[in-house]
Design a protein around this motif. Structure first.
Motif, PDB file in Angstrom:
ATOM      1  N   ALA A 187       0.794  -1.375   0.041  1.00 16.11           N
ATOM      2  CA  ALA A 187      -0.056   0.084  -0.170  1.00 16.11           C
ATOM      3  C   ALA A 187       0.921   1.161   0.024  1.00 16.11           C
ATOM      4  N   VAL A 188       1.994   1.172   0.906  1.00 14.59           N
ATOM      5  CA  VAL A 188       2.804   2.347   0.917  1.00 14.59           C
ATOM      6  C   VAL A 188       3.390   2.275  -0.730  1.00 14.59           C
ATOM      7  N   ALA A 189       4.174   1.284  -0.962  1.00 13.11           N
ATOM      8  CA  ALA A 189       4.754   1.504  -2.521  1.00 13.11           C
ATOM      9  C   ALA A 189       3.789   1.960  -3.593  1.00 13.11           C
ATOM     10  N   ALA A 190       2.562   1.936  -3.567  1.00 13.15           N
ATOM     11  CA  ALA A 190       1.629   2.628  -4.363  1.00 13.15           C
ATOM     12  C   ALA A 190       1.754   3.880  -4.389  1.00 13.15           C
ATOM     13  N   HIS A 191       2.335   4.792  -3.528  1.00 18.76           N
ATOM     14  CA  HIS A 191       2.131   6.122  -3.406  1.00 18.76           C
ATOM     15  C   HIS A 191       3.422   6.650  -3.126  1.00 18.76           C
ATOM     16  N   ALA A 192       4.544   5.855  -2.598  1.00 19.74           N
ATOM     17  CA  ALA A 192       5.887   6.575  -2.225  1.00 19.74           C
ATOM     18  C   ALA A 192       7.152   5.505  -2.302  1.00 19.74           C
ATOM     19  N   PRO A 193       8.261   5.900  -2.645  1.00 18.08           N
ATOM     20  CA  PRO A 193       9.234   5.061  -2.668  1.00 18.08           C
ATOM     21  C   PRO A 193       9.416   4.335  -1.264  1.00 18.08           C
ATOM     22  N   VAL A 194       9.709   2.996  -1.240  1.00 22.06           N
ATOM     23  CA  VAL A 194       9.764   2.265  -0.087  1.00 22.06           C
ATOM     24  C   VAL A 194      10.844   1.443   0.026  1.00 22.06           C
ATOM     25  N   LEU A 195      11.111   1.197   1.299  1.00 18.26           N
ATOM     26  CA  LEU A 195      12.445   0.143   1.433  1.00 18.26           C
ATOM     27  C   LEU A 195      11.829  -1.019   2.481  1.00 18.26           C
ATOM     28  N   PRO A 196      11.323  -1.781   1.798  1.00 20.29           N
ATOM     29  CA  PRO A 196      10.744  -2.909   3.005  1.00 20.29           C
ATOM     30  C   PRO A 196      11.793  -3.360   4.134  1.00 20.29           C
ATOM     31  N   LEU A 197      11.080  -3.485   5.357  1.00 17.99           N
ATOM     32  CA  LEU A 197      12.247  -4.210   6.499  1.00 17.99           C
ATOM     33  C   LEU A 197      11.441  -5.385   6.656  1.00 17.99           C
ATOM     34  N   ARG A 198      12.527  -6.343   7.304  1.00 15.03           N
ATOM     35  CA  ARG A 198      11.951  -7.685   7.621  1.00 15.03           C
ATOM     36  C   ARG A 198      10.654  -7.845   8.464  1.00 15.03           C
ATOM     37  N   MET A 199       9.973  -8.802   8.393  1.00 12.84           N
ATOM     38  CA  MET A 199       8.759  -9.238   9.192  1.00 12.84           C
ATOM     39  C   MET A 199       9.570  -9.110  10.662  1.00 12.84           C
ATOM     40  N   ALA A 200       8.529  -8.535  11.635  1.00 11.27           N
ATOM     41  CA  ALA A 200       8.974  -8.615  13.074  1.00 11.27           C
ATOM     42  C   ALA A 200      10.113  -7.726  13.418  1.00 11.27           C
ATOM     43  N   THR A 201      10.207  -6.631  12.762  1.00  9.00           N
ATOM     44  CA  THR A 201      11.281  -5.769  13.076  1.00  9.00           C
ATOM     45  C   THR A 201      10.376  -4.692  14.126  1.00  9.00           C
ATOM     46  N   VAL A 202      10.827  -5.090  15.590  1.00  9.80           N
ATOM     47  CA  VAL A 202      10.056  -4.396  16.597  1.00  9.80           C
ATOM     48  C   VAL A 202      11.073  -3.652  17.595  1.00  9.80           C
ATOM     49  N   TYR A 203      10.560  -2.594  18.064  1.00 10.68           N
ATOM     50  CA  TYR A 203      11.251  -1.677  19.003  1.00 10.68           C
ATOM     51  C   TYR A 203      10.458  -1.632  20.174  1.00 10.68           C
ATOM     52  N   GLN A 204      11.065  -1.146  21.092  1.00  9.93           N
ATOM     53  CA  GLN A 204      10.386  -1.050  22.550  1.00  9.93           C
ATOM     54  C   GLN A 204       9.253  -0.055  22.800  1.00  9.93           C
ATOM     55  N   ASP A 205       9.742   1.147  21.867  1.00  2.83           N
ATOM     56  CA  ASP A 205       8.969   2.327  21.800  1.00  2.83           C
ATOM     57  C   ASP A 205       9.089   3.170  20.525  1.00  2.83           C
ATOM     58  N   ASP A 206       8.458   3.964  20.380  1.00  2.00           N
ATOM     59  CA  ASP A 206       8.552   5.020  19.320  1.00  2.00           C
ATOM     60  C   ASP A 206      10.118   5.666  19.367  1.00  2.00           C
ATOM     61  N   GLN A 207      10.296   6.226  20.715  1.00  2.00           N
ATOM     62  CA  GLN A 207      11.452   6.988  20.758  1.00  2.00           C
ATOM     63  C   GLN A 207      12.839   6.180  20.209  1.00  2.00           C
ATOM     64  N   ARG A 208      12.831   4.995  20.445  1.00  2.00           N
ATOM     65  CA  ARG A 208      13.834   4.180  20.315  1.00  2.00           C
ATOM     66  C   ARG A 208      13.708   3.929  18.634  1.00  2.00           C
ATOM     67  N   ALA A 209      12.721   3.648  18.191  1.00  2.00           N
ATOM     68  CA  ALA A 209      12.461   3.363  16.728  1.00  2.00           C
ATOM     69  C   ALA A 209      13.042   4.617  15.954  1.00  2.00           C
ATOM     70  N   CYS A 210      12.732   5.772  16.407  1.00  2.00           N
ATOM     71  CA  CYS A 210      13.235   6.939  15.807  1.00  2.00           C
ATOM     72  C   CYS A 210      14.629   7.176  15.834  1.00  2.00           C
ATOM     73  N   GLN A 211      15.163   6.794  16.968  1.00  2.00           N
ATOM     74  CA  GLN A 211      16.700   7.051  17.244  1.00  2.00           C
ATOM     75  C   GLN A 211      17.307   5.924  16.232  1.00  2.00           C
ATOM     76  N   ALA A 212      16.868   4.812  16.115  1.00  2.00           N
ATOM     77  CA  ALA A 212      17.484   3.860  15.093  1.00  2.00           C
ATOM     78  C   ALA A 212      17.492   4.500  13.448  1.00  2.00           C
ATOM     79  N   LEU A 213      16.165   5.162  13.222  1.00  2.00           N
ATOM     80  CA  LEU A 213      15.938   5.673  11.962  1.00  2.00           C
ATOM     81  C   LEU A 213      16.976   6.780  11.667  1.00  2.00           C
ATOM     82  N   ALA A 214      17.274   7.563  12.765  1.00  2.00           N
ATOM     83  CA  ALA A 214      18.296   8.678  12.534  1.00  2.00           C
ATOM     84  C   ALA A 214      19.648   8.145  12.461  1.00  2.00           C
ATOM     85  N   ASP A 215      20.086   7.114  13.232  1.00  2.00           N
ATOM     86  CA  ASP A 215      21.305   6.593  13.083  1.00  2.00           C
ATOM     87  C   ASP A 215      21.590   6.052  11.671  1.00  2.00           C
ATOM     88  N   GLN A 216      20.492   5.449  10.914  1.00  2.00           N
ATOM     89  CA  GLN A 216      20.945   4.662   9.643  1.00  2.00           C
ATOM     90  C   GLN A 216      20.325   5.828   8.647  1.00  2.00           C
TER      91      GLN A 216
END
Length: 287
Positions: free
Chosen positions: A92-121
């Motif tokens: 659904a995202v790919a139909a509207h924007a560039p997308v880089l799929p992540l593997r199933m069950a990529t999970v973070y403890q909370d939004d803050q830690r996910a956002c930090q990982a995104l910033a780092d990479q």
């Protein structure tokens, strides 16, 4: 901010746009939780001018913590549901924007830690998205039909025929085995020729290839899958690629050659970022 008892599940990396925000408004992920864009918590000079976001959603910690996932990975019905929902969100995202799929069950403890990982990479993700821009993944599979592998010596040795009438059952059995072997060799020879033809077509129309292991079991039914490749194809070459494969397939009537897609570029995405959230984060499933 996550609700109590919930973890942050990440489906993909994308570039946020107004159109994508509108598309996500009604999109539901695992457990019918709404999907959302999760931007980085910080903007540093190293992140560059390209804004990136995770496509994320909340999932129950009771199902996606490390202990529960180990059990769920043995539950095929649960895995099928999560994999299908993950795929539906990414597509659904790919139909509207560039997308880089992540593997199933990529999970973070909370939004803050996910956002930090995104910033780092961020830089790595941005570079990969740029390489995938205006490209789409297609798959090509070659199957051997069970009807093309020759006679069955277990039954054909007992079949009445003029030749078998003058031979012993043992000789008839060996003759049937030899015929089966020769027929199977001929079909595999065709399959190698078909693979060479596909390779030549891919060299003209694609930029990258990933060779996956052949599929087995329920995924193929009675047919034997002997080639299972993924190709990254420029969007302006996709029609020519599919037409060329269809034309080549007509030269190999004893095989089934199948083109699948278009897909989000699962086969060409980088591994997801290492989760820094601690022991409560769920690991990735085995490939």
């Amino acid at each position: 901010m996550n609700a109590p008892g919930m973890l942050t599940y990440v489906y993909a990396v994308t570039q946020p746009t107004d159109r994508l925000h509108e598309a996500l408004a009604g999109l539901r992920g695992i457990g019918q939780e709404p999907a959302r864009l999760l931007p980085p918590t910080t903007a540093t000079p190293s992140t560059g001018p390209i804004p990136l976001a995770f496509v994320a959603g909340d999932v129950p910690a009771r199902d996606f913590n490390e202990t529960s996932l180990k059990d769920h990975f043995e539950d095929l019905h649960w895995l099928e549901y999560v994999a299908r929902t993950h795929h539906d969100v990414v597509q659904a995202v790919a139909a509207h924007a560039p997308v880089l799929p992540l593997r199933m069950a990529t999970v973070y403890q909370d939004d803050q830690r996910a956002c930090q990982a995104l910033a780092d990479q961020h830089d790595s993700f941005a570079q990969r998205l740029d390489q995938l821009h205006a490209h789409t993944e297609y798959g090509v599979k070659i199957y051997l039909s069970p009807t093309t592998t020759g006679p069955n010596p277990a039954t054909d040795a007992d079949a009445p025929s003029t030749q078998q009438a003058s031979t012993t059952p043992g000789k008839a059995y060996l003759q049937a085995r030899r015929a089966q072997h020769h027929a199977r060799e001929a079909v595999h020879r065709q399959a190698r020729q078909a693979a060479d033809a596909i390779e030549a077509i891919a060299a003209r129309h694609t930029t990258h290839r990933v060779r996956h292991a052949p599929q087995r079991g329920a995924l193929t039914g009675p047919q034997e899958n002997i080639l299972n490749d993924a190709y990254l194809i420029p969007d302006d070459q996709a029609d020519q690629f599919q037409s060329a494969i269809a034309e080549a397939a007509r030269s190999f009537p004893d095989l089934r050659i199948e083109v699948t897609g278009p897909w989000a570029p699962y086969s060409f995405a980088m591994p997801p970022p290492a989760s820094p959230a601690g022991p409560d984060d769920a690991p990735e499933p085995p490939p």
